[in-house]
Design a protein around this motif. Structure first.
Motif, PDB file in Angstrom:
ATOM      1  N   MET A 145       0.728  -1.112  -0.120  1.00  0.00           N
ATOM      2  CA  MET A 145      -0.085  -0.117   0.214  1.00  0.00           C
ATOM      3  C   MET A 145       1.019   1.303   0.014  1.00  0.00           C
ATOM      4  O   MET A 145       1.588   1.576   0.848  1.00  0.00           O
ATOM      5  N   LYS A 146       0.747   2.227  -0.964  1.00  0.00           N
ATOM      6  CA  LYS A 146       1.360   3.275  -1.112  1.00  0.00           C
ATOM      7  C   LYS A 146       0.603   4.642  -0.405  1.00  0.00           C
ATOM      8  O   LYS A 146      -0.490   4.620  -0.302  1.00  0.00           O
ATOM      9  N   GLN A 147       1.353   5.355   0.332  1.00  0.00           N
ATOM     10  CA  GLN A 147       0.748   6.588   1.180  1.00  0.00           C
ATOM     11  C   GLN A 147       0.807   7.465   0.186  1.00  0.00           C
ATOM     12  O   GLN A 147       1.625   8.007  -0.138  1.00  0.00           O
ATOM     13  N   ALA A 148      -0.357   8.035  -0.051  1.00  0.00           N
ATOM     14  CA  ALA A 148      -0.574   9.295  -1.176  1.00  0.00           C
ATOM     15  C   ALA A 148      -0.032  10.358  -0.476  1.00  0.00           C
ATOM     16  O   ALA A 148      -0.416  10.760   0.510  1.00  0.00           O
ATOM     17  N   ILE A 149       0.787  11.494  -1.284  1.00  0.00           N
ATOM     18  CA  ILE A 149       1.138  12.657  -0.863  1.00  0.00           C
ATOM     19  C   ILE A 149       0.709  13.745  -1.417  1.00  0.00           C
ATOM     20  O   ILE A 149       0.103  13.434  -2.364  1.00  0.00           O
ATOM     21  N   GLN A 150       0.981  15.004  -0.862  1.00  0.00           N
ATOM     22  CA  GLN A 150       0.309  16.185  -1.461  1.00  0.00           C
ATOM     23  C   GLN A 150       1.244  16.712  -2.585  1.00  0.00           C
ATOM     24  O   GLN A 150       2.545  16.278  -2.474  1.00  0.00           O
ATOM     25  N   PRO A 151       1.037  17.542  -3.413  1.00  0.00           N
ATOM     26  CA  PRO A 151       1.688  18.113  -4.407  1.00  0.00           C
ATOM     27  C   PRO A 151       2.906  18.874  -3.819  1.00  0.00           C
ATOM     28  O   PRO A 151       4.073  18.645  -4.470  1.00  0.00           O
ATOM     29  N   ASP A 152       2.819  19.543  -2.742  1.00  0.00           N
ATOM     30  CA  ASP A 152       3.810  20.466  -2.377  1.00  0.00           C
ATOM     31  C   ASP A 152       5.071  19.435  -1.611  1.00  0.00           C
ATOM     32  O   ASP A 152       6.063  19.456  -1.756  1.00  0.00           O
ATOM     33  N   GLU A 153       4.287  18.191  -1.088  1.00  0.00           N
ATOM     34  CA  GLU A 153       5.428  17.196  -0.454  1.00  0.00           C
ATOM     35  C   GLU A 153       6.213  16.669  -1.644  1.00  0.00           C
ATOM     36  O   GLU A 153       7.416  16.483  -1.409  1.00  0.00           O
ATOM     37  N   ALA A 154       5.396  16.370  -2.829  1.00  0.00           N
ATOM     38  CA  ALA A 154       6.117  15.749  -3.914  1.00  0.00           C
ATOM     39  C   ALA A 154       7.074  16.873  -4.762  1.00  0.00           C
ATOM     40  O   ALA A 154       8.394  16.293  -4.863  1.00  0.00           O
ATOM     41  N   ALA A 155       6.834  18.044  -4.609  1.00  0.00           N
ATOM     42  CA  ALA A 155       8.042  19.018  -5.229  1.00  0.00           C
ATOM     43  C   ALA A 155       8.931  19.180  -4.355  1.00  0.00           C
ATOM     44  O   ALA A 155      10.011  19.476  -4.896  1.00  0.00           O
ATOM     45  N   ALA A 156       8.687  19.001  -2.913  1.00  0.00           N
ATOM     46  CA  ALA A 156       9.759  19.072  -2.034  1.00  0.00           C
ATOM     47  C   ALA A 156      11.090  17.912  -2.350  1.00  0.00           C
ATOM     48  O   ALA A 156      11.939  18.293  -1.676  1.00  0.00           O
ATOM     49  N   LEU A 157      10.558  16.856  -2.870  1.00  0.00           N
ATOM     50  CA  LEU A 157      11.346  15.857  -2.944  1.00  0.00           C
ATOM     51  C   LEU A 157      12.290  15.875  -4.156  1.00  0.00           C
ATOM     52  O   LEU A 157      13.572  15.372  -4.277  1.00  0.00           O
ATOM     53  N   ILE A 158      12.120  16.849  -4.904  1.00  0.00           N
ATOM     54  CA  ILE A 158      12.813  17.118  -6.296  1.00  0.00           C
ATOM     55  C   ILE A 158      13.737  18.483  -5.975  1.00  0.00           C
ATOM     56  O   ILE A 158      13.558  19.527  -5.963  1.00  0.00           O
ATOM     57  N   PRO A 159      15.118  18.065  -6.075  1.00  0.00           N
ATOM     58  CA  PRO A 159      16.046  19.323  -5.866  1.00  0.00           C
ATOM     59  C   PRO A 159      16.280  19.894  -6.913  1.00  0.00           C
ATOM     60  O   PRO A 159      16.112  19.604  -8.339  1.00  0.00           O
ATOM     61  N   ASP A 160      16.929  21.108  -7.024  1.00  0.00           N
ATOM     62  CA  ASP A 160      17.071  22.278  -7.938  1.00  0.00           C
ATOM     63  C   ASP A 160      18.113  21.401  -8.680  1.00  0.00           C
ATOM     64  O   ASP A 160      19.210  20.707  -8.060  1.00  0.00           O
ATOM     65  N   GLY A 161      18.325  21.528  -9.942  1.00  0.00           N
ATOM     66  CA  GLY A 161      19.497  20.846 -10.832  1.00  0.00           C
ATOM     67  C   GLY A 161      19.203  19.404 -11.385  1.00  0.00           C
ATOM     68  O   GLY A 161      19.888  18.425 -12.051  1.00  0.00           O
ATOM     69  N   ALA A 162      17.846  18.711 -10.694  1.00  0.00           N
ATOM     70  CA  ALA A 162      17.588  17.641 -11.100  1.00  0.00           C
ATOM     71  C   ALA A 162      17.175  17.240 -12.747  1.00  0.00           C
ATOM     72  O   ALA A 162      16.669  18.119 -13.336  1.00  0.00           O
ATOM     73  N   VAL A 163      17.173  16.012 -13.051  1.00  0.00           N
ATOM     74  CA  VAL A 163      16.892  15.829 -14.564  1.00  0.00           C
ATOM     75  C   VAL A 163      15.635  15.201 -14.282  1.00  0.00           C
ATOM     76  O   VAL A 163      15.282  14.095 -13.745  1.00  0.00           O
ATOM     77  N   LEU A 164      14.496  15.736 -15.067  1.00  0.00           N
ATOM     78  CA  LEU A 164      13.182  15.265 -14.994  1.00  0.00           C
ATOM     79  C   LEU A 164      12.669  14.805 -16.252  1.00  0.00           C
ATOM     80  O   LEU A 164      12.895  15.468 -17.086  1.00  0.00           O
ATOM     81  N   LEU A 165      12.074  13.667 -16.234  1.00  0.00           N
ATOM     82  CA  LEU A 165      11.170  13.158 -17.363  1.00  0.00           C
ATOM     83  C   LEU A 165       9.842  13.487 -17.120  1.00  0.00           C
ATOM     84  O   LEU A 165       9.130  13.009 -16.234  1.00  0.00           O
ATOM     85  N   ILE A 166       9.084  14.099 -17.940  1.00  0.00           N
ATOM     86  CA  ILE A 166       7.908  14.732 -17.671  1.00  0.00           C
ATOM     87  C   ILE A 166       7.050  14.205 -18.822  1.00  0.00           C
ATOM     88  O   ILE A 166       7.248  14.707 -20.078  1.00  0.00           O
ATOM     89  N   GLY A 167       6.083  13.452 -18.541  1.00  0.00           N
ATOM     90  CA  GLY A 167       4.948  12.936 -19.590  1.00  0.00           C
ATOM     91  C   GLY A 167       4.060  14.191 -20.106  1.00  0.00           C
ATOM     92  O   GLY A 167       3.835  15.124 -19.570  1.00  0.00           O
ATOM     93  N   GLY A 168       3.473  13.540 -21.267  1.00  0.00           N
ATOM     94  CA  GLY A 168       2.383  14.568 -21.863  1.00  0.00           C
ATOM     95  C   GLY A 168       2.761  14.798 -23.371  1.00  0.00           C
ATOM     96  O   GLY A 168       3.957  14.528 -23.843  1.00  0.00           O
ATOM     97  N   PHE A 169       1.881  15.251 -23.842  1.00  0.00           N
ATOM     98  CA  PHE A 169       1.850  15.592 -25.330  1.00  0.00           C
ATOM     99  C   PHE A 169       1.009  17.076 -25.667  1.00  0.00           C
ATOM    100  O   PHE A 169      -0.066  16.748 -25.590  1.00  0.00           O
ATOM    101  N   MET A 170       1.824  18.097 -25.726  1.00  0.00           N
ATOM    102  CA  MET A 170       1.162  19.186 -25.640  1.00  0.00           C
ATOM    103  C   MET A 170       0.158  19.642 -24.173  1.00  0.00           C
ATOM    104  O   MET A 170      -1.078  20.058 -24.249  1.00  0.00           O
ATOM    105  N   GLY A 171       0.607  18.860 -23.433  1.00  0.00           N
ATOM    106  CA  GLY A 171      -0.166  18.984 -21.999  1.00  0.00           C
ATOM    107  C   GLY A 171      -0.994  18.094 -21.625  1.00  0.00           C
ATOM    108  O   GLY A 171      -1.646  17.914 -20.507  1.00  0.00           O
TER     109      GLY A 171
END
Length: 217
Positions: free
Chosen positions: A1-27
């Protein structure tokens, strides 16, 4: 079971300078709440790998407009004038990659391949500085695999252990990116009990997903 986290908690996990793969096609199929939170946090110096940079007010385009990225690896910037201007002004490093090559490089990163051999880009600027390989008298361009520190993906729904189901064209780059990052953060529209998602509809198994965003209020 995974504990769902809030968007601000998720963003806090991502440091400046990270390499991000971001899904989507024109949003479409992009993790919009997580993108918004990264903008709000003032993230900077990111390397963003995405199919496109959407538009200034949509998807990955918001991160570009906010000055959060130092480099973008993408196949298309034609509908985002801010990306274009930043590239021409020399403040954003843009690596343009043919769409098919881009997805194959990410897939190679996800499954542990040493690269992709393709004829796309041979004899053009896209081949500058890259190795070529001769096979049976034919020349191929070697494109290196792509991996990210984080994959930020969107899904139609997740179950409590993180299995993901996608909807129609919102599928796009999300499943392949989920295989090619050290940490995967998924933003589902709904979270449902285990068994609600048919096994045939699971495109990303929960074992690949590290964090789920809680449903929007």
């Amino acid at each position: 079971m995974k504990q769902a986290i809030q968007p601000d908690e998720a963003a806090a996990l991502i440091p400046d300078g990270a390499v991000l793969l971001i899904g989507g096609f024109m949003g479409v199929g992009s993790p919009h709440r997580l993108i918004d939170e990264l903008v709000e946090r003032g993230a900077k110096d990111l390397t963003i790998v995405s199919n496109d940079t959407a538009t200034p007010e949509k998807g990955v385009g918001k991160l570009i407009a906010a000055g959060a990225a130092r480099k973008v690896v993408t196949s298309h910037i034609g509908l985002n004038p801010i990306t274009q201007k930043k590239m021409f002004d020399g403040v954003l490093d843009v690596e343009l990659v043919p769409q098919g090559t881009l997805v194959e490089r990410i897939r190679a990163g996800g499954v542990g391949l040493g690269g992709v051999l393709t004829k796309t880009g041979l004899g053009t600027l896209a081949a500058d500085g890259k190795r070529t390989v001769d096979i049976d008298g034919a020349t191929w361009l070697l494109e290196k695999p792509i991996r990210g520190d984080f994959a930020l993906i969107a899904a139609h729904q997740a179950d409590y252990v993180g299995n993901l189901e996608y909807s129609l064209t919102a599928h796009n780059f999300n499943p392949v990116m989920a295989m090619a990052a050290d940490i995967v953060i998924a933003e589902p529209q709904n979270i449902v009990p285990v068994g609600v998602i048919s096994p045939d509809c699971v495109k990303t198994p929960g074992v690949l997903v590290d964090h789920l965003l809680a449903r929007a209020a």
